[in-house]
Enzyme design. Structure first.
Site, PDB file in Angstrom:
ATOM      1  N   HIS A 184     -20.505 -14.595   1.485  1.00 12.68           N
ATOM      2  CA  HIS A 184     -21.043 -14.001   0.266  1.00 12.68           C
ATOM      3  C   HIS A 184     -21.165 -12.472   0.328  1.00 12.68           C
ATOM      4  O   HIS A 184     -20.705 -11.764  -0.564  1.00 12.68           O
ATOM      5  CB  HIS A 184     -22.418 -14.594  -0.049  1.00 12.68           C
ATOM      6  CG  HIS A 184     -22.422 -16.088  -0.174  1.00 12.68           C
ATOM      7  ND1 HIS A 184     -21.396 -16.791  -0.762  1.00 12.68           N
ATOM      8  CD2 HIS A 184     -23.327 -17.017   0.214  1.00 12.68           C
ATOM      9  CE1 HIS A 184     -21.680 -18.091  -0.738  1.00 12.68           C
ATOM     10  NE2 HIS A 184     -22.840 -18.243  -0.146  1.00 12.68           N
ATOM     11  N   GLU A 213     -33.926 -14.998   1.281  1.00 11.47           N
ATOM     12  CA  GLU A 213     -34.293 -16.264   0.632  1.00 11.47           C
ATOM     13  C   GLU A 213     -35.630 -16.753   1.151  1.00 11.47           C
ATOM     14  O   GLU A 213     -35.939 -16.576   2.336  1.00 11.47           O
ATOM     15  CB  GLU A 213     -33.272 -17.346   0.969  1.00 11.47           C
ATOM     16  CG  GLU A 213     -31.881 -17.032   0.534  1.00 11.47           C
ATOM     17  CD  GLU A 213     -30.943 -18.177   0.845  1.00 11.47           C
ATOM     18  OE1 GLU A 213     -30.654 -18.943  -0.085  1.00 11.47           O
ATOM     19  OE2 GLU A 213     -30.514 -18.317   1.997  1.00 11.47           O
ATOM     20  N   LYS A 235     -33.478 -16.440   6.043  1.00 11.21           N
ATOM     21  CA  LYS A 235     -34.170 -17.584   5.439  1.00 11.21           C
ATOM     22  C   LYS A 235     -35.644 -17.555   5.818  1.00 11.21           C
ATOM     23  O   LYS A 235     -36.036 -16.866   6.768  1.00 11.21           O
ATOM     24  CB  LYS A 235     -33.529 -18.886   5.930  1.00 11.21           C
ATOM     25  CG  LYS A 235     -32.130 -19.110   5.342  1.00 11.21           C
ATOM     26  CD  LYS A 235     -31.762 -20.576   5.362  1.00 11.21           C
ATOM     27  CE  LYS A 235     -30.370 -20.829   4.832  1.00 11.21           C
ATOM     28  NZ  LYS A 235     -30.281 -20.794   3.369  1.00 11.21           N
ATOM     29  N   ASP A 295     -22.964 -18.214   7.349  1.00 12.72           N
ATOM     30  CA  ASP A 295     -23.385 -18.829   6.088  1.00 12.72           C
ATOM     31  C   ASP A 295     -23.435 -17.805   4.954  1.00 12.72           C
ATOM     32  O   ASP A 295     -23.082 -18.120   3.819  1.00 12.72           O
ATOM     33  CB  ASP A 295     -24.773 -19.464   6.289  1.00 12.72           C
ATOM     34  CG  ASP A 295     -25.225 -20.265   5.074  1.00 12.72           C
ATOM     35  OD1 ASP A 295     -24.419 -21.054   4.567  1.00 12.72           O
ATOM     36  OD2 ASP A 295     -26.388 -20.102   4.647  1.00 12.72           O
ATOM     37  N   HIS A 343     -19.249 -18.993  -4.290  1.00 11.65           N
ATOM     38  CA  HIS A 343     -19.882 -19.022  -5.613  1.00 11.65           C
ATOM     39  C   HIS A 343     -20.507 -17.677  -5.988  1.00 11.65           C
ATOM     40  O   HIS A 343     -20.779 -17.433  -7.152  1.00 11.65           O
ATOM     41  CB  HIS A 343     -20.873 -20.181  -5.741  1.00 11.65           C
ATOM     42  CG  HIS A 343     -22.171 -19.987  -5.038  1.00 11.65           C
ATOM     43  ND1 HIS A 343     -22.344 -20.209  -3.695  1.00 11.65           N
ATOM     44  CD2 HIS A 343     -23.385 -19.585  -5.487  1.00 11.65           C
ATOM     45  CE1 HIS A 343     -23.595 -19.957  -3.364  1.00 11.65           C
ATOM     46  NE2 HIS A 343     -24.253 -19.581  -4.425  1.00 11.65           N
ATOM     47  N   ASP A 365     -10.645 -42.868   1.281  1.00  7.64           N
ATOM     48  CA  ASP A 365     -10.887 -42.024   2.440  1.00  7.64           C
ATOM     49  C   ASP A 365      -9.949 -40.824   2.289  1.00  7.64           C
ATOM     50  O   ASP A 365      -8.723 -40.972   2.363  1.00  7.64           O
ATOM     51  CB  ASP A 365     -10.567 -42.831   3.709  1.00  7.64           C
ATOM     52  CG  ASP A 365     -10.674 -41.978   4.961  1.00  7.64           C
ATOM     53  OD1 ASP A 365     -10.861 -40.745   4.835  1.00  7.64           O
ATOM     54  OD2 ASP A 365     -10.572 -42.556   6.062  1.00  7.64           O
ATOM     55  N   LYS A 405     -16.459 -23.048   1.415  1.00 10.56           N
ATOM     56  CA  LYS A 405     -16.628 -22.322   2.668  1.00 10.56           C
ATOM     57  C   LYS A 405     -17.345 -23.189   3.699  1.00 10.56           C
ATOM     58  O   LYS A 405     -18.026 -24.131   3.275  1.00 10.56           O
ATOM     59  CB  LYS A 405     -17.406 -21.040   2.424  1.00 10.56           C
ATOM     60  CG  LYS A 405     -18.908 -21.275   2.213  1.00 10.56           C
ATOM     61  CD  LYS A 405     -19.623 -19.965   2.196  1.00 10.56           C
ATOM     62  CE  LYS A 405     -21.082 -20.109   1.950  1.00 10.56           C
ATOM     63  NZ  LYS A 405     -21.905 -20.781   2.902  1.00 10.56           N
TER      64      LYS A 405
HETATM   65  C1  BG6 Z   1     -24.949 -21.127   0.201  1.00  6.43           C
HETATM   66  C2  BG6 Z   1     -25.547 -21.201   1.561  1.00  6.43           C
HETATM   67  O1  BG6 Z   1     -23.591 -20.817   0.262  1.00  6.43           O
HETATM   68  O2  BG6 Z   1     -25.613 -20.108  -0.547  1.00  6.43           O
HETATM   69  C3  BG6 Z   1     -27.030 -21.472   1.496  1.00  6.43           C
HETATM   70  O3  BG6 Z   1     -24.903 -22.224   2.320  1.00  6.43           O
HETATM   71  C4  BG6 Z   1     -27.715 -20.450   0.606  1.00  6.43           C
HETATM   72  O4  BG6 Z   1     -27.612 -21.461   2.796  1.00  6.43           O
HETATM   73  C5  BG6 Z   1     -26.997 -20.343  -0.732  1.00  6.43           C
HETATM   74  O5  BG6 Z   1     -29.060 -20.858   0.419  1.00  6.43           O
HETATM   75  C6  BG6 Z   1     -27.547 -19.198  -1.560  1.00  6.43           C
HETATM   76  O6  BG6 Z   1     -26.970 -19.242  -2.822  1.00  6.43           O
HETATM   77  P1  BG6 Z   1     -27.765 -18.765  -4.098  1.00  6.43           P
HETATM   78  O7  BG6 Z   1     -26.872 -19.077  -5.242  1.00  6.43           O
HETATM   79  O8  BG6 Z   1     -29.058 -19.520  -4.102  1.00  6.43           O
HETATM   80  O9  BG6 Z   1     -28.007 -17.294  -3.916  1.00  6.43           O
END
Ligand code: BG6
Length: 450
Positions: free
Chosen positions: A223, A199, A322, A218, A161, A79, A131
């Site tokens: 990002h 997306e 989205k 998000d 990322h 845990d 995040k």
């Molecule tokens: C994530 C989000 O950090 O990034 C998601 O939580 C999103 O909601 C994703 O879909 C998008 O990442 P990528 O690499 O597909 O552009």
């Protein structure tokens, strides 16, 4: 260099299976990175079951280095919020440095970090956090203090990322390895900049997280603002961690909501039932686990200004949504009209524009040239270049930095605080319902009148 041990806390989770392990597999296979892997979680899992999961996540990647990871990886039940469990886990690890990767919900990460305060951590331990980092500027500062009491800042890796996406890193190449782009990237020539993260994916069963975050937190607070940091930074003298993160942090410190008016400078919307390609989607509010009263947005647009000598006066529109018709993540730079178009040259309609595709990886240059019949009547043309998507996915690139102990592609503590500081006025305005929550059918281009 000794082989680091990567300990994935939350080994049974979706992030580990879908992004982390595939990223690791590509990295190990293509760049021959050496690492030991340990999985940990609260669930009961035998070493054999864990190895099978690792093998499945490695997918099509195979080779002797990956076979070795699969053969030697272990699973330790623990845990992560219990100091005794953490101490036992750390004592059992084969080699230093230890990398603790928190692939768990942010609340669990925070509790785990509190628990680590009571554990004897080897001094070269690295911590990797996902995040969202905090929920506002004050909580991000508090979290910084907490993790900073465990290890030094250079050993803290706050993952975004997008900083590992080869196409985002391509912004360094396009800007600083050419003369022709960088020279015109300023308010003298640029009319506006869009950072667009569209997306076709919808909620995808992630209500537990997403319904509290929404598109703003998000995608934009994280990002999009980190892409802005790279896009708008002054040329760094090196791509070392200090120079890159100082450059991005300076941009973020200079960034605020356009005209300091979060109501006029932001829009939000959520999708209603519709069709994306062949997929029939329910309305967001009818998705499992969604609480409609939260009024969570699935589409967000915020305009900011970067108050520096170079950029003051140029609107940067950040947008993410989205359930849109297609995946389209890009930076679009729209230039001002020419100072003067000579008499006799006709047909000018639009100024030039450069679009840098983050996904799909493509660069487009739209410009005016002579038309088909009369050379003095201008016509619009587009040049397109498809870019290489890179040898490892974004998570592989981020992990490369973590394994090498290089934080260049991780978010520094002050950057995390700044991203919240920038978005807080919008979050407040939305919570107060000062900005209408619009709607758009899934599969449409987003809310109308854009
Ligand atoms: C994530 C989000 O950090 O990034 C998601 O939580 C999103 O909601 C994703 O879909 C998008 O990442 P990528 O690499 O597909 O552009």
């Amino acid at each position: 260099m000794t082989t680091p041990t990567l300990v994935v806390l939350g080994a049974g989770g979706d992030l580990t299976a879908r992004l982390l392990l595939p990223g690791l597999a590509a990295l190990v296979n293509r760049r021959h990175t050496s690492v030991r892997l340990v999985g940990s979680g609260r669930g009961e899992l035998s070493d054999g079951e864990w190895r099978e999961r690792v093998r499945r996540s490695f997918g099509d990647e195979s080779g002797p280095d990956l076979d070795e990871i699969i053969e030697t990886t272990r699973y330790v039940r623990a845990d992560a919020t219990a100091p005794d469990d953490l101490a036992r886990l750390i004592e059992s690890l084969p080699s230093a440095p230890i990398i603790l990767y928190f692939a768990v919900a942010p609340q669990v990460t925070e509790r785990a970090c509190r628990a680590l305060a009571d554990v004897d951590l080897p001094s070269d331990t690295r911590l990797v956090l996902e995040k969202p980092f905090g929920t506002d500027a004050a909580s991000a500062e508090e979290l910084n203090r907490l993790v900073g009491s465990l290890v030094p800042e250079d050993q803290i890796f706050r993952v975004d990322h997008y900083l590992g996406m080869s196409t985002v890193l391509n912004l360094f190449g396009v800007r600083f390895a050419n003369r022709m782009f960088e020279a015109v990237l300023s308010s003298t020539h640029v009319a506006s900049v869009d950072i667009i993260l569209d997306e076709s994916l919808a909620l995808e069963g992630r209500a537990g997280y997403y319904d509290r975050a929404g598109a703003l937190v998000d995608m934009l607070q994280s990002h999009a603002l980190h892409v802005l940091g790279i896009l708008a930074m002054e040329p760094p003298s090196s791509l070392g961690a200090r120079d890159v993160r100082d450059g991005a942090a300076a941009v973020l410190r200079a960034t605020r909501i356009w005209n300091d008016d979060p109501v006029a400078s932001s829009r939000r919307a959520r999708y209603t039932a519709g069709k994306v390609g062949d997929r029939v989607l329910p309305a967001y509010v009818d998705e499992e686990g969604v609480e409609p009263d939260r009024r969570t947005e699935t589409w967000a647009e915020v305009t900011v200004e970067v108050n520096t000598w170079r950029w003051a006066g140029v609107p940067f529109r950040l947008r993410a949504g989205k359930a849109l018709p297609r995946l389209d993540k890009r930076v679009a730079i729209t230039f001002k009209e020419p100072n003067w178009i000579p008499d006799g040259l006709s047909g000018f309609e639009e100024p030039d524009r450069v679009k840098i595709g983050l996904d799909p990886a493509t660069v487009w240059i739209h410009f005016n040239t002579n038309g088909p019949a009369d050379p003095l009547e201008v016509d619009r043309v587009a040049m397109r270049v498809d870019l290489d998507p890179g040898d490892v996915p974004a998570y592989g690139e981020v992990l490369a930095g973590v394994l090498a102990g290089d934080p260049t592609l991780s978010v520094r503590g002050d950057q995390a605080v700044q991203t919240w500081r920038i978005m807080e006025p919008v979050l407040r305005a939305w919570r107060a319902d000062a900005v209408p929550l619009e709607e758009y059918p899934a599969g449409s281009d987003g809310p109308s009148d854009r």
